[in-house]
Design a protein around this motif. Sequence first.
Motif, PDB file in Angstrom:
ATOM      1  N   VAL A  20      -2.601 -99.058   9.237  1.00 26.04           N
ATOM      2  CA  VAL A  20      -2.596 -99.841  10.477  1.00 26.04           C
ATOM      3  C   VAL A  20      -3.888-100.633  10.591  1.00 26.04           C
ATOM      4  N   TYR A  21      -5.015-100.006  10.295  1.00 25.39           N
ATOM      5  CA  TYR A  21      -6.297-100.687  10.363  1.00 25.39           C
ATOM      6  C   TYR A  21      -6.348-101.844   9.363  1.00 25.39           C
ATOM      7  N   ALA A  22      -5.885-101.618   8.154  1.00 22.99           N
ATOM      8  CA  ALA A  22      -5.895-102.665   7.125  1.00 22.99           C
ATOM      9  C   ALA A  22      -4.995-103.820   7.531  1.00 22.99           C
ATOM     10  N   ALA A  23      -3.823-103.520   8.087  1.00 28.85           N
ATOM     11  CA  ALA A  23      -2.912-104.579   8.518  1.00 28.85           C
ATOM     12  C   ALA A  23      -3.505-105.365   9.669  1.00 28.85           C
ATOM     13  N   ALA A  24      -4.198-104.656  10.580  1.00 27.44           N
ATOM     14  CA  ALA A  24      -4.781-105.327  11.732  1.00 27.44           C
ATOM     15  C   ALA A  24      -5.903-106.266  11.300  1.00 27.44           C
ATOM     16  N   ASP A  25      -6.505-106.047  10.142  1.00 29.13           N
ATOM     17  CA  ASP A  25      -7.623-106.852   9.680  1.00 29.13           C
ATOM     18  C   ASP A  25      -7.175-108.003   8.789  1.00 29.13           C
ATOM     19  N   SER A  26      -5.885-108.219   8.658  1.00 29.31           N
ATOM     20  CA  SER A  26      -5.385-109.129   7.639  1.00 29.31           C
ATOM     21  C   SER A  26      -5.286-110.600   8.053  1.00 29.31           C
ATOM     22  N   PHE A  27      -5.596-110.967   9.284  1.00 30.00           N
ATOM     23  CA  PHE A  27      -5.428-112.360   9.693  1.00 30.00           C
ATOM     24  C   PHE A  27      -6.718-113.164   9.728  1.00 30.00           C
ATOM     25  N   ALA A  28      -7.862-112.527   9.857  1.00 30.38           N
ATOM     26  CA  ALA A  28      -9.127-113.254   9.997  1.00 30.38           C
ATOM     27  C   ALA A  28      -9.377-114.136   8.779  1.00 30.38           C
ATOM     28  N   GLY A  29      -9.853-115.354   9.031  1.00 31.34           N
ATOM     29  CA  GLY A  29     -10.177-116.255   7.930  1.00 31.34           C
ATOM     30  C   GLY A  29     -10.005-117.712   8.301  1.00 31.34           C
ATOM     31  N   GLU A  30     -10.238-118.549   7.313  1.00 34.29           N
ATOM     32  CA  GLU A  30     -10.125-120.004   7.445  1.00 34.29           C
ATOM     33  C   GLU A  30      -8.958-120.474   6.581  1.00 34.29           C
ATOM     34  N   TYR A  31      -8.114-121.324   7.144  1.00 34.35           N
ATOM     35  CA  TYR A  31      -6.924-121.811   6.448  1.00 34.35           C
ATOM     36  C   TYR A  31      -6.803-123.314   6.663  1.00 34.35           C
ATOM     37  N   ALA A  32      -6.131-123.996   5.744  1.00 36.90           N
ATOM     38  CA  ALA A  32      -5.986-125.449   5.875  1.00 36.90           C
ATOM     39  C   ALA A  32      -4.783-125.959   5.100  1.00 36.90           C
ATOM     40  N   ALA A  72      -8.177-127.441  19.219  1.00 35.77           N
ATOM     41  CA  ALA A  72      -7.565-126.486  20.150  1.00 35.77           C
ATOM     42  C   ALA A  72      -8.113-125.093  19.940  1.00 35.77           C
ATOM     43  N   ASP A  73      -7.998-124.301  20.986  1.00 34.70           N
ATOM     44  CA  ASP A  73      -8.317-122.886  20.840  1.00 34.70           C
ATOM     45  C   ASP A  73      -7.345-122.073  21.680  1.00 34.70           C
ATOM     46  N   GLY A  74      -7.264-120.803  21.340  1.00 35.67           N
ATOM     47  CA  GLY A  74      -6.350-119.926  22.050  1.00 35.67           C
ATOM     48  C   GLY A  74      -6.655-118.476  21.774  1.00 35.67           C
ATOM     49  N   LYS A  75      -5.911-117.648  22.456  1.00 35.10           N
ATOM     50  CA  LYS A  75      -6.047-116.203  22.306  1.00 35.10           C
ATOM     51  C   LYS A  75      -4.672-115.629  22.034  1.00 35.10           C
ATOM     52  N   GLY A  76      -4.644-114.616  21.168  1.00 34.03           N
ATOM     53  CA  GLY A  76      -3.383-113.986  20.846  1.00 34.03           C
ATOM     54  C   GLY A  76      -3.556-112.528  20.508  1.00 34.03           C
ATOM     55  N   GLU A  77      -2.438-111.941  20.100  1.00 34.80           N
ATOM     56  CA  GLU A  77      -2.420-110.515  19.791  1.00 34.80           C
ATOM     57  C   GLU A  77      -1.435-110.263  18.652  1.00 34.80           C
ATOM     58  N   ILE A  78      -1.790-109.296  17.817  1.00 39.78           N
ATOM     59  CA  ILE A  78      -0.880-108.899  16.745  1.00 39.78           C
ATOM     60  C   ILE A  78       0.245-108.073  17.363  1.00 39.78           C
ATOM     61  N   THR A  79       1.476-108.440  17.048  1.00 40.69           N
ATOM     62  CA  THR A  79       2.644-107.759  17.598  1.00 40.69           C
ATOM     63  C   THR A  79       3.053-106.580  16.709  1.00 40.69           C
ATOM     64  N   SER A  80       4.003-105.828  17.185  1.00 42.52           N
ATOM     65  CA  SER A  80       4.531-104.707  16.394  1.00 42.52           C
ATOM     66  C   SER A  80       5.244-105.201  15.141  1.00 42.52           C
ATOM     67  N   LYS A  81       5.618-106.491  15.095  1.00 43.04           N
ATOM     68  CA  LYS A  81       6.267-107.084  13.919  1.00 43.04           C
ATOM     69  C   LYS A  81       5.245-107.508  12.862  1.00 43.04           C
ATOM     70  N   GLY A  82       3.935-107.392  13.189  1.00 42.42           N
ATOM     71  CA  GLY A  82       2.908-107.795  12.238  1.00 42.42           C
ATOM     72  C   GLY A  82       2.595-109.277  12.261  1.00 42.42           C
ATOM     73  N   THR A  83       3.010-109.971  13.314  1.00 43.70           N
ATOM     74  CA  THR A  83       2.698-111.386  13.477  1.00 43.70           C
ATOM     75  C   THR A  83       1.712-111.540  14.634  1.00 43.70           C
ATOM     76  N   VAL A  84       1.097-112.712  14.708  1.00 45.69           N
ATOM     77  CA  VAL A  84       0.228-113.028  15.840  1.00 45.69           C
ATOM     78  C   VAL A  84       0.993-113.958  16.763  1.00 45.69           C
ATOM     79  N   GLU A  85       1.039-113.610  18.040  1.00 41.81           N
ATOM     80  CA  GLU A  85       1.602-114.495  19.050  1.00 41.81           C
ATOM     81  C   GLU A  85       0.457-114.925  19.954  1.00 41.81           C
ATOM     82  N   PHE A  86       0.380-116.238  20.255  1.00 47.06           N
ATOM     83  CA  PHE A  86      -0.764-116.739  21.011  1.00 47.06           C
ATOM     84  C   PHE A  86      -0.396-117.893  21.925  1.00 47.06           C
ATOM     85  N   LYS A  87      -1.295-118.177  22.864  1.00 49.38           N
ATOM     86  CA  LYS A  87      -1.228-119.346  23.733  1.00 49.38           C
ATOM     87  C   LYS A  87      -2.451-120.193  23.437  1.00 49.38           C
ATOM     88  N   TRP A  88      -2.325-121.521  23.554  1.00 49.23           N
ATOM     89  CA  TRP A  88      -3.411-122.422  23.202  1.00 49.23           C
ATOM     90  C   TRP A  88      -3.457-123.615  24.147  1.00 49.23           C
TER      91      TRP A  88
END
Length: 137
Positions: A20-32, A72-88
């Motif tokens: 769970v901890y490893a999965a929760a840490d899997s989104f941080a980073g820079e993408y393009a 843009a910026d926003g805040k979100g949360e990791i869901t039980s499905k393992g995705t991030v849902e956010f508002k921006w």
Amino acid sequence: MNLSPLTMSFFAIFLTACRVYAAADSFAGEYADKKFLNGQGVFQLSLEQNGKNVSIFFSAAHNDGHGAAPEADGKGEITSKGTVEFKWEDSFKNAGTGTISRSGSDVILSIKMTRVADARCLEFYRPNMRLKPAGKK
């Protein structure tokens, strides 16, 4: 080696917590997407994570500098499905919701506008955008 049922239970809980901890840490980073809009633009995404909470920052622009270039910026949360849902909300006062999922080392970003304040930004916000880790082609 014989382990007691209690020891095995603790071990199983520990392994689950590690996953769970490893999965929760899997989104941080820079993408393009450096070839956004059929090579006419760039879309950049930055994700910072603290536990299940994710801060989202993104920007888009045409390569030649014409038109709108929203940030843009926003805040979100990791869901039980393992995705991030956010508002921006962007620098042009457009706003919306979004979803981020993993696809290998890439992320799939889907953006939906809920408030259009400046229609020049519409072309940048779409579903199913594949973004690669920054620095990779």
